[in-house]
Design a protein around this motif. Structure first.
Motif, PDB file in Angstrom:
ATOM      1  N   LEU A   9       7.990   3.342   1.871  1.00 60.02           N
ATOM      2  CA  LEU A   9       7.425   2.162   1.237  1.00 60.02           C
ATOM      3  C   LEU A   9       7.146   2.533  -0.214  1.00 60.02           C
ATOM      4  CD1 LEU A   9       4.894   0.826   3.858  1.00 60.02           C
ATOM      5  CD2 LEU A   9       7.037  -0.190   3.169  1.00 60.02           C
ATOM      6  N   ILE A  10       7.614   1.682  -1.148  1.00 64.65           N
ATOM      7  CA  ILE A  10       7.287   1.926  -2.554  1.00 64.65           C
ATOM      8  C   ILE A  10       6.443   0.749  -3.036  1.00 64.65           C
ATOM      9  CG2 ILE A  10       9.269   3.389  -3.093  1.00 64.65           C
ATOM     10  CD1 ILE A  10      10.688   0.848  -4.024  1.00 64.65           C
ATOM     11  N   ASP A  11       6.075   0.759  -4.299  1.00 62.28           N
ATOM     12  CA  ASP A  11       5.177  -0.258  -4.865  1.00 62.28           C
ATOM     13  C   ASP A  11       3.846  -0.268  -4.122  1.00 62.28           C
ATOM     14  OD1 ASP A  11       7.274  -0.921  -6.497  1.00 62.28           O
ATOM     15  OD2 ASP A  11       7.967  -2.552  -5.209  1.00 62.28           O
ATOM     16  N   GLY A  35      -6.944  -9.422   1.390  1.00 61.30           N
ATOM     17  CA  GLY A  35      -5.596  -9.126   1.862  1.00 61.30           C
ATOM     18  C   GLY A  35      -5.257  -7.664   2.040  1.00 61.30           C
ATOM     19  N   THR A  37      -4.953  -4.290   4.140  1.00 62.77           N
ATOM     20  CA  THR A  37      -4.739  -4.188   5.584  1.00 62.77           C
ATOM     21  C   THR A  37      -5.692  -3.210   6.263  1.00 62.77           C
ATOM     22  OG1 THR A  37      -2.953  -2.752   4.904  1.00 62.77           O
ATOM     23  CG2 THR A  37      -2.356  -4.896   5.765  1.00 62.77           C
ATOM     24  N   LEU A  70      -5.195   1.398   0.682  1.00 64.40           N
ATOM     25  CA  LEU A  70      -3.807   1.376   0.221  1.00 64.40           C
ATOM     26  C   LEU A  70      -3.361  -0.082   0.155  1.00 64.40           C
ATOM     27  CD1 LEU A  70      -2.446   4.333   2.310  1.00 64.40           C
ATOM     28  CD2 LEU A  70      -2.497   4.206  -0.171  1.00 64.40           C
ATOM     29  N   ALA A  72      -0.488  -3.125  -1.687  1.00 65.05           N
ATOM     30  CA  ALA A  72       0.771  -3.372  -2.395  1.00 65.05           C
ATOM     31  C   ALA A  72       0.454  -3.613  -3.859  1.00 65.05           C
ATOM     32  CB  ALA A  72       1.470  -4.573  -1.789  1.00 65.05           C
ATOM     33  N   SER A  73       1.411  -3.254  -4.721  1.00 67.13           N
ATOM     34  CA  SER A  73       1.114  -3.308  -6.160  1.00 67.13           C
ATOM     35  C   SER A  73       0.806  -4.734  -6.628  1.00 67.13           C
ATOM     36  CB  SER A  73       2.280  -2.721  -6.955  1.00 67.13           C
ATOM     37  OG  SER A  73       3.464  -3.425  -6.609  1.00 67.13           O
ATOM     38  N   ASP A  74       1.397  -5.744  -5.957  1.00 64.72           N
ATOM     39  CA  ASP A  74       1.076  -7.126  -6.340  1.00 64.72           C
ATOM     40  C   ASP A  74      -0.384  -7.452  -6.064  1.00 64.72           C
ATOM     41  OD1 ASP A  74       3.682  -7.239  -6.916  1.00 64.72           O
ATOM     42  OD2 ASP A  74       4.218  -8.812  -5.469  1.00 64.72           O
ATOM     43  N   TYR A  75      -0.946  -6.777  -5.098  1.00 65.80           N
ATOM     44  CA  TYR A  75      -2.307  -7.106  -4.693  1.00 65.80           C
ATOM     45  C   TYR A  75      -3.349  -6.304  -5.439  1.00 65.80           C
ATOM     46  CZ  TYR A  75      -1.095  -9.831  -0.524  1.00 65.80           C
ATOM     47  OH  TYR A  75      -0.662 -10.796   0.327  1.00 65.80           O
ATOM     48  N   ASP A  77      -4.586  -5.704  -8.375  1.00 67.96           N
ATOM     49  CA  ASP A  77      -5.607  -6.242  -9.285  1.00 67.96           C
ATOM     50  C   ASP A  77      -6.600  -7.115  -8.539  1.00 67.96           C
ATOM     51  OD1 ASP A  77      -4.353  -4.927 -11.289  1.00 67.96           O
ATOM     52  OD2 ASP A  77      -3.088  -6.635 -11.863  1.00 67.96           O
ATOM     53  N   GLU A 103       3.559   7.228  -5.180  1.00 67.56           N
ATOM     54  CA  GLU A 103       5.000   7.240  -5.414  1.00 67.56           C
ATOM     55  C   GLU A 103       5.742   6.691  -4.204  1.00 67.56           C
ATOM     56  OE1 GLU A 103       8.606  10.244  -6.556  1.00 67.56           O
ATOM     57  OE2 GLU A 103       6.564  11.007  -6.473  1.00 67.56           O
ATOM     58  N   ARG A 104       5.493   7.286  -3.047  1.00 60.90           N
ATOM     59  CA  ARG A 104       6.169   6.815  -1.834  1.00 60.90           C
ATOM     60  C   ARG A 104       5.217   6.985  -0.658  1.00 60.90           C
ATOM     61  NH1 ARG A 104      10.524   9.680  -3.955  1.00 60.90           N
ATOM     62  NH2 ARG A 104      10.116  11.476  -2.637  1.00 60.90           N
TER      63      ARG A 104
ATOM     64  N   GLU B  20      14.462   2.916   0.861  1.00 59.62           N
ATOM     65  CA  GLU B  20      13.210   2.507   0.232  1.00 59.62           C
ATOM     66  C   GLU B  20      12.980   1.034   0.497  1.00 59.62           C
ATOM     67  OE1 GLU B  20      13.291   3.707  -3.807  1.00 59.62           O
ATOM     68  OE2 GLU B  20      12.497   5.698  -3.324  1.00 59.62           O
ATOM     69  N   LEU B  21      11.727   0.691   0.633  1.00 60.10           N
ATOM     70  CA  LEU B  21      11.366  -0.674   0.958  1.00 60.10           C
ATOM     71  C   LEU B  21      10.102  -0.976   0.163  1.00 60.10           C
ATOM     72  CD1 LEU B  21      11.594  -3.155   2.871  1.00 60.10           C
ATOM     73  CD2 LEU B  21      10.311  -1.846   4.531  1.00 60.10           C
ATOM     74  N   SER B  22      10.124  -2.082  -0.541  1.00 57.28           N
ATOM     75  CA  SER B  22       8.930  -2.396  -1.331  1.00 57.28           C
ATOM     76  C   SER B  22       7.841  -2.927  -0.410  1.00 57.28           C
ATOM     77  CB  SER B  22       9.251  -3.435  -2.394  1.00 57.28           C
ATOM     78  OG  SER B  22       8.047  -3.845  -2.989  1.00 57.28           O
ATOM     79  N   TYR B  23       6.669  -2.406  -0.556  1.00 62.96           N
ATOM     80  CA  TYR B  23       5.536  -2.856   0.254  1.00 62.96           C
ATOM     81  C   TYR B  23       5.296  -4.344   0.025  1.00 62.96           C
ATOM     82  CZ  TYR B  23       0.958  -2.294   2.531  1.00 62.96           C
ATOM     83  OH  TYR B  23      -0.118  -2.377   3.365  1.00 62.96           O
ATOM     84  N   ASN B  24       5.604  -4.801  -1.194  1.00 64.52           N
ATOM     85  CA  ASN B  24       5.391  -6.212  -1.495  1.00 64.52           C
ATOM     86  C   ASN B  24       6.270  -7.119  -0.652  1.00 64.52           C
ATOM     87  OD1 ASN B  24       3.455  -5.814  -3.522  1.00 64.52           O
ATOM     88  ND2 ASN B  24       5.086  -5.163  -4.918  1.00 64.52           N
ATOM     89  N   LEU B  27       4.484  -7.960   2.745  1.00 64.69           N
ATOM     90  CA  LEU B  27       3.276  -8.789   2.758  1.00 64.69           C
ATOM     91  C   LEU B  27       3.574 -10.180   2.202  1.00 64.69           C
ATOM     92  CD1 LEU B  27       0.895  -6.070   1.370  1.00 64.69           C
ATOM     93  CD2 LEU B  27       1.043  -6.871   3.705  1.00 64.69           C
ATOM     94  N   LEU B  30       0.942 -13.108  -3.023  1.00 67.95           N
ATOM     95  CA  LEU B  30      -0.438 -13.448  -3.344  1.00 67.95           C
ATOM     96  C   LEU B  30      -0.427 -14.649  -4.289  1.00 67.95           C
ATOM     97  CD1 LEU B  30      -3.392 -12.346  -3.074  1.00 67.95           C
ATOM     98  CD2 LEU B  30      -3.009 -11.269  -5.269  1.00 67.95           C
ATOM     99  N   ARG B  32      -2.361 -17.633  -6.625  1.00 62.86           N
ATOM    100  CA  ARG B  32      -3.596 -17.764  -7.394  1.00 62.86           C
ATOM    101  C   ARG B  32      -3.878 -19.243  -7.611  1.00 62.86           C
ATOM    102  NH1 ARG B  32      -5.197 -13.051  -9.982  1.00 62.86           N
ATOM    103  NH2 ARG B  32      -3.828 -11.306  -9.534  1.00 62.86           N
ATOM    104  N   PRO B  41      -5.130 -14.438   1.153  1.00 63.22           N
ATOM    105  CA  PRO B  41      -3.979 -14.823   1.987  1.00 63.22           C
ATOM    106  C   PRO B  41      -4.453 -15.196   3.387  1.00 63.22           C
ATOM    107  CG  PRO B  41      -4.106 -12.441   1.795  1.00 63.22           C
ATOM    108  CD  PRO B  41      -5.174 -13.001   0.912  1.00 63.22           C
ATOM    109  N   PRO B  44      -3.918 -11.944   8.596  1.00 62.96           N
ATOM    110  CA  PRO B  44      -2.674 -11.414   9.172  1.00 62.96           C
ATOM    111  C   PRO B  44      -2.659 -11.558  10.686  1.00 62.96           C
ATOM    112  CG  PRO B  44      -4.142  -9.630   8.503  1.00 62.96           C
ATOM    113  CD  PRO B  44      -4.749 -10.907   7.999  1.00 62.96           C
TER     114      PRO B  44
END
Lengths: 124, 596
Positions: A9-11, A35, A37, A70, A72-75, A77, A103-104, B20-24, B27, B30, B32, B41, B44
């Motif tokens: 998992l990245i980001d 949000g 987990t 931990l 996700a990068s979108d979350y 902030d 990083e990963r 590789e898999l984006s965590y985003n 989920l 998000l 606003r 959200p 879950p």
């Protein structure tokens, strides 16, 4: 996992929040409401401002709860802000929070989720 | 033009062995609101797993717990079977049935222990934590008393005690037969009330920080007095074994943690937290009081029922054909009913206290109900395994061991050895059995850790475990001697207990606590049925009146051995100190000489 490739998992970002002992649960609740987990809590002893404040240092608890979340990068902030508000870090001596880029990350990912996002995988 | 490329970068570029898999991506995005504030959200959904994933998740969880019980049961079973085959040269009867029974014991204990951890223990902790804060002390103590009765019914070994009653002959030991058959309900009730009383006293001890020594002396006076009185009457003397064994049976895997949770909770609520010694003492009293209770009940029964009436009732019961019993009075139905009867009253009692007295909800209701379900299921399986596995194996071994030194019908070629050799073999067998069964007892490990902390590492965990195991082993060997020569039990238990009391007087408080509690932890859910069945089988083969009494000797053994070890360790420490003091001046003189 039909082949033995590791799925990373990245980001991902780790938000660490240090508050006085016993207040870790409020941090976790705030993070989950927006949000996040899950979370991990350590008990620790903090050293620093307590010693440098002279007698005022008695107002700061040495025993701390350290919460790792931990996200996700979108979350990150949104969760960071929620944690900041919930643990009232704008008050002196309340604690601190910081974000560490991850990083990963690898763990077991349920197959249902892999199937759902399989279109978005960037397999070489 | 040379171009260098780090191998690591190359591997990362070709993506060797990873995706590789984006965590985003996993989920939900998000969103606003208009002011740019993040909107929480939707909650879950629970994680859904495929069946094979569920299996992969459960495999390590189950295998750890399964192996724990296997380690406790299988070595003992193998030891018994091998002893029969190699030394006694007899095949194990119904070996498939016994194997299935042992398997049921393992699975049943696994479910039972896990259910205890998930269901009953949290119950006990919640009640122990909040009851003393909400209710006056007399009510708390009254509930403790009731709880003592409840946990005794739920104790797996009590079932073994009741099952042992079917092998007692009504002609030769009428009162024993009555107690184990017609009065068995009253017997368990009296044992439970004694445990409850012990819990009340133990809790008061936590509250006021009493020393354990006077309590032990005060409990020993009636115990020994009643025993001597009973030993004077030849009919009553046959019940002594049962009474003393009852004390050993009560302190099992249900009673100890639940009663302790309550007691420690009460002490904590009173502001007397862990003094290190809190938690000790209840087990001790709970293994002494039932002796008094059962003896008093016996004297009452002896006063109301005549042996002639007993015989009439027994013949009437024996005359009833087995087919006349309803499905719930025959095996396997009876085991399931017993399992339900053991657990449900305790659960209902705890639940009512939580709802009516404390008015609190269950902390994690679904988990706890699952735990209680597992406890009941485990208890039923364990009971089945007890009937077909442990009791049969123990009884079979017990019936065959005497063949080593005497004529036993059903064992070809007995006696197998010269009398002295066979007798030695039988005693060594018992000694090793006791040693092996104790060293594997998980509760003893916990006690060893506590003892090490209490004495600041001065009394090592291994030392304690060895001392207790040797004590139990000697106790069981002594118990067999009693059966072989039909010695009166009173003369075997009274002097050791007097010795233990004398040792108690000269030992320090910590050792007294550890030693007397070690007697309670040694008689776990596997040891008790096995030893009881072995004793009864042995007793039948050697024509002894009853096969009880081994367990209580197995309880007194560790008390004495631990107290002695403690005294010895204390003496050694003193000697070392003295030696060190002596050594110092010498060192000084030597130094002065060398300087000159």
């Amino acid at each position: 996992m039909n082949d033995n490739k590791i799925t990373y998992l990245i980001d991902v970002a780790m938000i660490t929040c240090i508050v006085s002992a016993g207040r870790g649960d409020t941090v976790i609740k705030a993070a989950q409401a927006i949000g996040a987990t899950g979370a991990l809590v350590y008990h620790a002893r903090g050293i620093g401002p307590r010693e440098r404040l002279g007698l005022l240092g008695i107002a700061i608890e040495a025993e701390k709860d350290v919460v790792n979340v931990l996200v996700a990068s979108d979350y990150q902030d949104a969760v960071f802000e929620a944690i900041y508000r919930a643990s009232e870090l704008n008050v002196p001596g309340a604690g601190m929070a910081y974000i560490t880029p991850i990083e990963r990350l690898a763990t077991y990912i349920p197959r249902e989720i892999l199937e759902r996002v399989s279109g978005q995988e960037d397999t070489p | 033009m040379k171009r260098t490329l780090r191998y690591g970068d190359y591997l990362r570029a070709v993506g060797a062995g990873r995706r590789e898999l984006s965590y985003n991506a996993i989920l939900p995005t998000l969103h606003r609101d208009a002011q740019g504030r993040p909107l929480p959200p939707p909650t879950p959904s629970p994680i859904r797993l495929h069946p094979d994933e569920v299996a992969a998740l459960l495999r390590p969880y189950v295998s750890v717990r399964f192996m724990d019980q296997v380690k406790a049961v299988v070595p003992l079973g193998l030891y018994l079977a091998l002893f029969q085959v190699l030394i006694l040269r007899q095949l194990v009867a119904d070996s498939w049935l016994i194997s299935a029974g042992l398997f049921a014991v393992i699975v049943g204990l696994m479910f039972f222990m896990e259910g205890l951890k998930l269901g009953l223990m949290p119950f006990g902790e919640v009640i122990g934590h909040s009851l003393p804060r909400k209710s006056p002390l007399p009510l708390v103590l009254f509930i403790t008393l009731l709880l003592g009765i409840g946990v005794t019914f739920a104790e797996p070994a009590i079932g073994a005690l009741q099952a042992a009653g079917q092998n007692v002959s009504p002609e030769r030991a009428p009162y024993l037969w009555v107690l184990l058959n017609q009065w068995s309900g009253a017997l368990v009730l009296v044992i439970g009330a004694s445990v409850g009383l012990a819990a009340v006293l133990g809790t008061l001890r936590f509250l006021y920080g009493w020393s354990l020594k006077p309590l032990i002396y005060a409990a020993l006076v009636p115990v020994i007095g009643l025993t001597l009185y009973g030993a004077g009457d030849p009919e009553l003397a046959k019940v002594l074994g049962l009474a003393w064994d009852a004390g050993a049976v009560t302190t099992g895997p249900v009673t100890v943690p639940l009663v302790l949770a309550l007691g420690i909770g009460i002490a904590a609520a009173a502001g007397r937290g862990d003094s290190g010694l809190s938690g000790f003492g209840i087990v001790t009293l709970a293994s002494l009081f039932p002796i008094i209770g059962v003896l008093l009940l016996t004297f009452y029964v002896a006063g109301t029922v005549r042996p002639a009436e007993v015989l009439a009732a027994a013949t009437a019961a024996a005359a009833m054909p087995a087919e006349a019993l309803a499905w719930y009075e025959r095996s396997p139905g009876v085991e399931i009913v017993l399992g339900l009867r053991a657990i449900l009253p305790l659960v209902i009692f705890l639940f009512l206290i939580l709802k009516l007295v404390l008015k609190e909800p269950l902390p994690r209701p679904r988990e706890m109900w699952l735990g209680i379900g597992l406890t009941v299921l485990g208890m039923c399986l364990f009971n089945l395994g007890l009937t077909y596995g442990l009791s049969m194996l123990g009884g079979g071994a017990g019936a065959l061991v005497p063949a080593a030194f005497m004529q036993v019908p059903g064992a070809a070629g007995s006696p197998l050895y010269v009398y002295a050799v066979g007798l030695t073999l039988a005693l060594v067998f018992a000694w090793v059995l006791g040693f092996g069964a104790t060293i594997a007892e998980p509760a003893l490990n916990a006690l060893g850790v506590t003892a090490e902390q209490l004495t600041n590492g001065f009394f090592k965990k291994r030392t304690l475990i060895l001392a207790v195991s040797v004590g139990v082993a000697c106790g069981i060997a002594l118990g067999l001697t009693k059966l072989i020569f039909d010695l009166p039990l009173a003369w075997l238990v009274v002097p050791p207990y007097l010795l233990a009391a004398a040792l108690t007087a000269v030992s320090s408080e910590e050792f007294v606590n550890v030693a007397w509690d070690s007697a309670g932890v040694t008689t776990g859910p596997i040891t008790v049925p096995l030893v009881l069945a072995m004793g009864l089988g042995f007793g039948n083969a050697t024509q002894a009146v009853e096969g009880f009494g081994i367990l209580c000797l197995a309880s007194i053994g560790p008390i004495i051995s631990v107290l002695l070890t403690g005294l010895w360790a204390g003496m050694r420490a003193k000697l070392q100190e003295r030696a060190a003091r002596h050594a110092q001046p010498i060192h000084h003189e030597q130094e002065i000489q060398t300087q000159v």
